[in-house]
Design an enzyme around this catalytic site. Sequence first.
Site, PDB file in Angstrom:
ATOM      1  N   LEU A  23       0.853  -1.199   0.000  1.00  0.00           N
ATOM      2  CA  LEU A  23       0.000   0.000   0.000  1.00  0.00           C
ATOM      3  C   LEU A  23       0.882   1.239   0.000  1.00  0.00           C
ATOM      4  O   LEU A  23       0.969   1.982   0.972  1.00  0.00           O
ATOM      5  CB  LEU A  23      -0.935   0.001   1.210  1.00  0.00           C
ATOM      6  CG  LEU A  23      -2.075  -0.988   1.168  1.00  0.00           C
ATOM      7  CD1 LEU A  23      -2.976  -0.815   2.377  1.00  0.00           C
ATOM      8  CD2 LEU A  23      -2.881  -0.859  -0.106  1.00  0.00           C
ATOM      9  N   HIS A  24       1.565   1.444  -1.097  1.00  0.00           N
ATOM     10  CA  HIS A  24       2.445   2.586  -1.250  1.00  0.00           C
ATOM     11  C   HIS A  24       1.963   3.421  -2.430  1.00  0.00           C
ATOM     12  O   HIS A  24       1.511   2.876  -3.424  1.00  0.00           O
ATOM     13  CB  HIS A  24       3.882   2.107  -1.481  1.00  0.00           C
ATOM     14  CG  HIS A  24       4.868   3.223  -1.563  1.00  0.00           C
ATOM     15  ND1 HIS A  24       5.160   4.018  -0.482  1.00  0.00           N
ATOM     16  CD2 HIS A  24       5.601   3.679  -2.588  1.00  0.00           C
ATOM     17  CE1 HIS A  24       6.056   4.922  -0.849  1.00  0.00           C
ATOM     18  NE2 HIS A  24       6.331   4.735  -2.123  1.00  0.00           N
ATOM     19  N   ALA A  25       2.038   4.721  -2.301  1.00  0.00           N
ATOM     20  CA  ALA A  25       1.734   5.696  -3.358  1.00  0.00           C
ATOM     21  C   ALA A  25       0.399   5.435  -4.053  1.00  0.00           C
ATOM     22  O   ALA A  25      -0.650   5.669  -3.485  1.00  0.00           O
ATOM     23  CB  ALA A  25       2.888   5.810  -4.331  1.00  0.00           C
TER      24      ALA A  25
END
Length: 97
Positions: A23-25
Amino acid sequence: MASHRLQVDVPEVRVRVASAVGLHARPAALVARLAAEQPVAVTIRKDGGEPVPAVSLLGLMTLGVMHGDEVVLAAEGENAQSSLDKIAGLIATDFDS
């Protein structure tokens, strides 16, 4: 006299993160956007961690969720389960494909 609060069962959904980058960017932004569209407030936490509002991009990114990690979504109120299912469905997909 001590006051007693009723224990309310808050619906939770556990889901494994399919995105290769966790769950990045971009994946976090998609989750936050979908959470903001829901009629209930949704929280998300890494299994065993503290919850953050699912609408918070920064909060989602600070969880440090990686590919394959399990997260727990929670919400209460009318339509909570439907909202949780929608967000869990998004998290369970590979955003990058």
